[in-house]
Design a protein around this motif. Structure first.
Motif, PDB file in Angstrom:
ATOM      1  N   ALA B 336      31.999  40.622  35.299  1.00 36.09           N
ATOM      2  CA  ALA B 336      32.145  39.820  34.085  1.00 36.09           C
ATOM      3  C   ALA B 336      33.422  40.205  33.351  1.00 36.09           C
ATOM      4  CB  ALA B 336      30.933  40.032  33.182  1.00 36.09           C
ATOM      5  N   ASP B 337      33.756  41.506  33.349  1.00 35.20           N
ATOM      6  CA  ASP B 337      35.016  41.948  32.757  1.00 35.20           C
ATOM      7  C   ASP B 337      35.971  42.285  33.901  1.00 35.20           C
ATOM      8  OD1 ASP B 337      37.080  43.022  31.368  1.00 35.20           O
ATOM      9  OD2 ASP B 337      36.093  44.951  31.020  1.00 35.20           O
ATOM     10  N   PRO B 338      36.875  41.352  34.263  1.00 34.29           N
ATOM     11  CA  PRO B 338      37.656  41.534  35.486  1.00 34.29           C
ATOM     12  C   PRO B 338      38.828  42.484  35.349  1.00 34.29           C
ATOM     13  CG  PRO B 338      38.188  39.453  34.467  1.00 34.29           C
ATOM     14  CD  PRO B 338      37.165  40.091  33.600  1.00 34.29           C
ATOM     15  N   GLY B 339      39.055  43.101  34.197  1.00 33.58           N
ATOM     16  CA  GLY B 339      40.210  43.978  34.053  1.00 33.58           C
ATOM     17  C   GLY B 339      41.489  43.178  33.900  1.00 33.58           C
ATOM     18  N   SER B 340      42.626  43.883  33.796  1.00 39.63           N
ATOM     19  CA  SER B 340      43.856  43.172  33.462  1.00 39.63           C
ATOM     20  C   SER B 340      44.789  43.008  34.660  1.00 39.63           C
ATOM     21  CB  SER B 340      44.580  43.895  32.328  1.00 39.63           C
ATOM     22  OG  SER B 340      44.740  45.249  32.658  1.00 39.63           O
ATOM     23  N   GLY B 341      44.307  43.264  35.881  1.00 40.81           N
ATOM     24  CA  GLY B 341      45.184  43.186  37.049  1.00 40.81           C
ATOM     25  C   GLY B 341      45.800  41.815  37.243  1.00 40.81           C
TER      26      GLY B 341
END
Lengths: 99, 505
Positions: B336-341
């Motif tokens: 749900a929180d995919p990170g900033s990649g």
């Protein structure tokens, strides 16, 4: 299951194609080897279509046939252009640029 | 048997693609039927088509922001912010490259619609890759882009190095496409569908019930070979220096911007969107490709003497940075929180596309006067001959090196930050060391520009004045302005890009 045999045949075709691309120095032979790889993919797609009982694979095979034809058209045109200029289509003689 | 029902088509949502492909076909057909158009008209028409498509894509962006992402044409294409962001990136690159091309074609007396038509077709293919929600569609986009690029690389037909680069690119490119295709076939065999949404659903049920799928794993390996070739990641990079050197310089700029953006968009679609359940399997492979590209690209760039080859190796090292962003995205793909990649990736792609075109624009201008010669010597004394051009080149090279107050810094900082957030400290440190090695290369060019004296002709004749064509000048000015504006005020770009991680599938 019978369909697995088709997958093995496809893998063999794929390997022959890859070997051809790596070992041949004649540009047209390399082009034919790439086509062999594409054919193995088509065989795979149709076999998987049978195994998974879905139509997507056969549809995809039709697209691959069209793409392969376009690719050969571009490739042969390019080989012809190089041949006119150099009177040779040996890929290992294409070495003007180095570094 | 139920009657065949065609899918519902949302024409307006597809309008950027329709305008581009329609414009490209029209340009080719009308251009073939009429005589030679007045100077600059082909370029103007192409830029207008790309500009219209970009405006339409911006409208789609705001519609998506209001209504949320969805899929188009029975799930074949995704209609999400990621696709529109990449569409706009690709179209900005097309407009900038078109501005360069006019002068280059006119110089060699090859004015015509073919190159411009191919640009538009290649851009269409790239946008389809970025928006694909089905592996068949992704492959069709990839081939539309690649076939156009092969021809473009060989488009300076009378020059034998252009022919050579075209044929080399074609043979290796066709080979890698075949690997990619075999990978798709295996994934289809393992999941029973080529639609990304259905692949995810199928893997969700099979992975949670336990057990790896050998077909899917083999498919991922083959896909990585094909995609690694398209983005020029080491060890699949051998074609890059030769093709970049031999192709006409505007085409090289096109490959480095549009080609890279589309290929990385495809990586995101295949790995991050379609195969998040296998992230523990593909992430180490991406890690290795990233480290090899960073180190080999930077190290080999330093020893080159031909500027186009140098920039080819530097583009390999940039591909390494972009792969670091993919690696970072791989830690939390599908959550749900995919990170900033992926956010860092799209910002890097936009910044890099603009500044690499700017760099190659300067190389085009300088290279023309040195009769096609683009060794380091051609840049000697540029600061006294054309101070403005030298200044613009300095901005671009600083940005490529990642110096603060340029877009390159914002891009590199975003990637490193994304890697550190995911505790990938090793790869972050390697990336920074590679950036330092690469900085040496950019400094070498700058020393030639600023510190060496006037290039001495053998006959002692004065250097002919360096003429900057209007189109190229415009492209350089716009790219330099963008590079500096994003470098000083990156906030708006970052907050815009944060919307891209909600995919439709």
């Amino acid at each position: 299951m019978l369909a697995v045999n088709f997958l093995i045949l496809a893998a063999v075709l794929f390997s022959i194609g890859v070997f051809g691309v790596i070992a041949r120095r004649n540009a047209v032979m390399v082009l034919m080897s790439v086509e062999l790889v594409l054919n193995s993919v088509m065989l795979n797609l149709v076999a998987f279509s049978q195994i998974t009982d879905s139509i997507d694979g056969q549809l995809f095979a039709l697209f691959v046939i069209a793409i392969a034809a376009a690719e050969v058209g571009v490739g042969l045109a390019m080989v012809l252009m190089v041949y006119r200029n150099r009177r040779s289509i040996a890929l290992d003689e294409l070495s003007e640029m180095k570094g | 048997m139920p009657p065949f029902v065609g899918p519902e088509v949302a024409w307006f949502a597809l309008s950027p693609l329709l305008v581009l492909s329609g414009g490209g076909l029209l340009l080719l057909v009308v251009g073939a039927l009429t005589g030679r158009w007045p100077r600059g008209l082909y370029a103007a028409v192409t830029a207008t088509v790309a500009g219209t498509a970009a405006v339409l894509a911006a409208i789609q962006w705001s519609r998506i922001a209001d209504d949320g992402p969805s899929t188009l044409v029975a799930g074949a294409l995704s209609y999400d912010a990621f696709a529109q962001f990449l569409t706009i990136t690709i179209l900005i690159s097309v407009i900038l490259v078109v501005l360069l091309t006019d002068e280059d074609l006119h110089e060699s007396d090859a004015d015509g619609p073919e190159v411009y038509g191919l640009y538009l077709m290649a851009a269409t293919g790239g946008i389809i890759m970025a928006a694909a929600n089905d592996l068949i569609v992704l492959f069709l986009g990839l081939e539309a882009l690649s076939l156009a690029l092969y021809v473009l690389a060989a488009s300076a037909r009378q020059r034998s190095d252009s022919q050579e680069s075209g044929l080399k690119y074609f043979v290796l490119g066709g080979f890698s496409s075949a690997f990619f295709l075999y990978g798709i076939a295996l994934i289809y065999g393992g999941t029973g569908s080529t639609n990304i949404g259905r692949i995810v659903a199928s893997l969700q049920s099979s992975v949670t019930t336990g057990g790896d799928n050998a077909l899917v794993l083999a498919g991922i390996a083959l896909l990585l070979v094909g995609l690694g070739f398209k983005v020029a990641a080491v060890p699949f990079h051998v074609w890059t220096p030769d093709v970049y050197q031999g192709a006409p310089t505007p085409v090289t700029a096109f490959m480095a911007s549009v080609g890279k953006a589309a290929a990385f968009a495809a990586i995101v679609r295949v790995l991050v969107v379609a195969l998040p359940f296998y992230r523990e399997d593909w992430r180490p492979a991406i890690w290795l490709l990233a480290v090899l590209s960073l180190v080999v690209g930077s190290a080999l760039a330093v020893v080159q003497t031909n500027v186009k080859r140098m920039l080819a190796y530097s583009s390999i090292s940039h591909a390494g940075f972009l792969l670091v962003a993919i690696e970072a995205a791989g830690h939390r793909a599908g959550e749900a929180d995919p990170g900033s990649g992926v956010v860092a990736l799209v910002i890097y792609l936009l910044a890099y596309s603009v500044l690499v075109i700017g760099t190659f624009a300067v190389v085009t201008v300088v290279g023309r006067n040195a009769s096609g010669d683009v060794t380091l010597d051609a840049f000697k004394g540029l600061s006294t001959r054309r101070p403005a051009l030298a200044l613009a080149l300095t901005v671009f090279l600083f940005a490529q090196a990642g110096v603060p107050f340029t877009s390159g810094f914002v891009a590199k900082f975003g990637v490193i930050q994304a890697a550190v957030e995911e505790r990938s400290y090793a790869i972050a440190i390697i990336a920074m060391v590679a950036a330092v090695i690469a900085a040496f290369l950019y400094l070498r060019i700058m020393v030639s520009v600023w510190l060496s004296g006037e290039s001495s002709d053998v006959d002692g004749e004065p250097d002919q004045t360096l003429r900057i064509p209007i189109g190229a000048g415009l492209a350089i000015a716009a790219a330099a302005a963008f590079t500096l504006v994003v470098g000083v005020m990156p906030g708006w770009l970052i907050s815009t890009a944060e919307a891209v991680t909600t995919y439709a599938r």
